[in-house]
Design a protein around this motif. Sequence first.
Motif, PDB file in Angstrom:
ATOM      1  N   ASP A 244      11.763  50.012  42.800  1.00  0.00           N
ATOM      2  CA  ASP A 244      12.031  51.190  43.321  1.00  0.00           C
ATOM      3  C   ASP A 244      13.799  51.451  43.189  1.00  0.00           C
ATOM      4  O   ASP A 244      14.131  52.337  42.735  1.00  0.00           O
ATOM      5  N   PHE A 245      14.462  50.482  43.471  1.00  0.00           N
ATOM      6  CA  PHE A 245      15.698  50.433  43.430  1.00  0.00           C
ATOM      7  C   PHE A 245      16.114  50.478  41.934  1.00  0.00           C
ATOM      8  O   PHE A 245      17.048  51.554  41.562  1.00  0.00           O
TER       9      PHE A 245
ATOM     10  N   LYS B  80      11.229  61.572  31.851  1.00  0.00           N
ATOM     11  CA  LYS B  80      11.541  60.805  33.042  1.00  0.00           C
ATOM     12  C   LYS B  80      10.440  60.204  33.767  1.00  0.00           C
ATOM     13  O   LYS B  80      10.230  59.090  34.039  1.00  0.00           O
TER      14      LYS B  80
ATOM     15  N   ASP C 188      20.205  61.440  36.389  1.00  0.00           N
ATOM     16  CA  ASP C 188      19.335  62.353  37.481  1.00  0.00           C
ATOM     17  C   ASP C 188      20.132  62.264  38.779  1.00  0.00           C
ATOM     18  O   ASP C 188      19.512  62.493  39.842  1.00  0.00           O
ATOM     19  N   ALA C 189      21.240  61.944  38.951  1.00  0.00           N
ATOM     20  CA  ALA C 189      21.852  61.593  40.200  1.00  0.00           C
ATOM     21  C   ALA C 189      23.586  61.993  39.921  1.00  0.00           C
ATOM     22  O   ALA C 189      23.979  62.601  38.896  1.00  0.00           O
TER      23      ALA C 189
ATOM     24  N   SER D 117      19.374  57.476  37.531  1.00  0.00           N
ATOM     25  CA  SER D 117      20.946  57.791  37.837  1.00  0.00           C
ATOM     26  C   SER D 117      21.544  57.468  36.604  1.00  0.00           C
ATOM     27  O   SER D 117      22.446  58.256  36.146  1.00  0.00           O
TER      28      SER D 117
ATOM     29  N   THR E 281      14.479  51.987  39.565  1.00  0.00           N
ATOM     30  CA  THR E 281      14.052  53.368  39.107  1.00  0.00           C
ATOM     31  C   THR E 281      15.452  54.162  39.470  1.00  0.00           C
ATOM     32  O   THR E 281      15.569  55.015  38.737  1.00  0.00           O
ATOM     33  N   ASP E 282      15.479  54.054  40.628  1.00  0.00           N
ATOM     34  CA  ASP E 282      16.600  54.975  41.099  1.00  0.00           C
ATOM     35  C   ASP E 282      17.864  54.736  40.207  1.00  0.00           C
ATOM     36  O   ASP E 282      18.511  55.733  39.783  1.00  0.00           O
ATOM     37  N   MET E 283      18.227  53.370  39.986  1.00  0.00           N
ATOM     38  CA  MET E 283      19.482  53.385  39.280  1.00  0.00           C
ATOM     39  C   MET E 283      19.445  53.669  37.878  1.00  0.00           C
ATOM     40  O   MET E 283      20.481  54.121  37.225  1.00  0.00           O
TER      41      MET E 283
ATOM     42  N   TYR F 260      25.965  57.771  39.818  1.00  0.00           N
ATOM     43  CA  TYR F 260      25.787  56.552  40.665  1.00  0.00           C
ATOM     44  C   TYR F 260      26.377  55.259  40.272  1.00  0.00           C
ATOM     45  O   TYR F 260      26.800  54.533  40.905  1.00  0.00           O
TER      46      TYR F 260
ATOM     47  N   LYS G 113       9.731  56.048  34.162  1.00  0.00           N
ATOM     48  CA  LYS G 113       9.168  55.713  35.420  1.00  0.00           C
ATOM     49  C   LYS G 113       8.009  54.776  35.609  1.00  0.00           C
ATOM     50  O   LYS G 113       7.984  53.711  35.943  1.00  0.00           O
TER      51      LYS G 113
END
Length: 439
Positions: free
Chosen positions: A72-73, A51, A84-85, A80, A75-77, A88, A55
Amino acid sequence: MSIQGCSDASWLADFAEEPRVSYYANTVNLLEQNSIRSEDNGTARDLEHVKRRVKTLIKQSPYLAFEGVDSDFWTDMILSDLGDADNYSEHNLFLGIFYLTFFPNVTNLTLPWSSPGGVPYHDNKRAIDQYELVLDAIAQESRSENNRRALSKLKRLTYLLAPNYDTHQRLQFLLPLLTLPKLEELYANSLTAIDFHQEFKWIYYDIHSNLQTIELVHCCMDAVGISELLAHTPKLTTLKYGHASKHHGMEAYWDAGEFVAAIEKQVGSQLRHLAVTVEIDAINGINAGVTSMHGFTKLETLELDLLLLYGPGVDSGEKAGILNTPPNPGYAKWTVDATPPLWKILPACVREFKLFAHSLQSMGIDGKAMILLYDGFRSARPSCLPNLDHCAVRFAVRSGGQYIPRYEEICKHLEAESVEHHVLLANRRLQRDGWEILP
């Protein structure tokens, strides 16, 4: 190189350690595992280390540095998508699109996505805006002078979804990829391009597509949608289209006449190979039929569905099916007896013609239409169709014993008119036979 389901995170970690790995790939399949795969399946490497590397890779990507792109979005998606979520983005769309930025030498690409499934409603527009920005960035950079331009050498794009009533993706989603400078072939299914709610708009006013071949199966498009696409394909020589209704009855009653007329208007002077059929049991009926194709001046091979020829002509203004619009003044309401013979419909340049007949019974089509279509065919062929070398009819059935109305009578008539015919078993469980019949 195959990255199964766009969910193999170890490839990203490999790319972070050695970017040149991705430069060797010329065939990439994000749909299924069938070739080279990373030796590291994620278990041999500490997940947190993966991860961290991912990143860093995301933050360094030039494709996520374009104006409006929220790294950042992304990275989150992507994280995910990697689990990691709470699931989503269940279709791994963002991870998959990010993978595309690593392949400058790929010539053959297969993609599987339908939509960013699982994205909460309040973030749906944001997600769409973000993936559109990055797809635009990939297309823009592919035309730049950068030596490592992602997808700049792509020649063949295959886009595959489940070929069913409920699954579809807007053609608009693929638009950026259709502008790639070397792209020559598109093979896709389950795409939609319908006026209003599924519309397709070509937004690159100074760019045309270099596509030469387009094959679309189980797609749902109207005359407006196909016209918008073909207006920007000046090099197109082969078009094959298989129509199917999609969820909520989208184009269940199809205006086949207007659809073919739109093709004729946009690329009739350049197409050499054309096929337009209807997927088996995929619609309820048609609004208007095809009565003339003389605007196709270079056509060599042609395949049409019987359904396309079973209905009122476009010029009459009449719309059958659920619309039930009466004909214009001076035109009689259409009946099967008004079916024109094929020698009046087909262009004189055609060398090979096949009629695909699969809906005689399920659509309630009068078998008389087949007899009328081929009436006088043999005698008119030398003068009206002087280039026609091969003519055939294919009857598609679900089982070997399925009844075809007036089958023996039709076959005798075809034989008298020197037309080849045979029955094709269309079994959903078997490998498809021909592009127009899906398993």
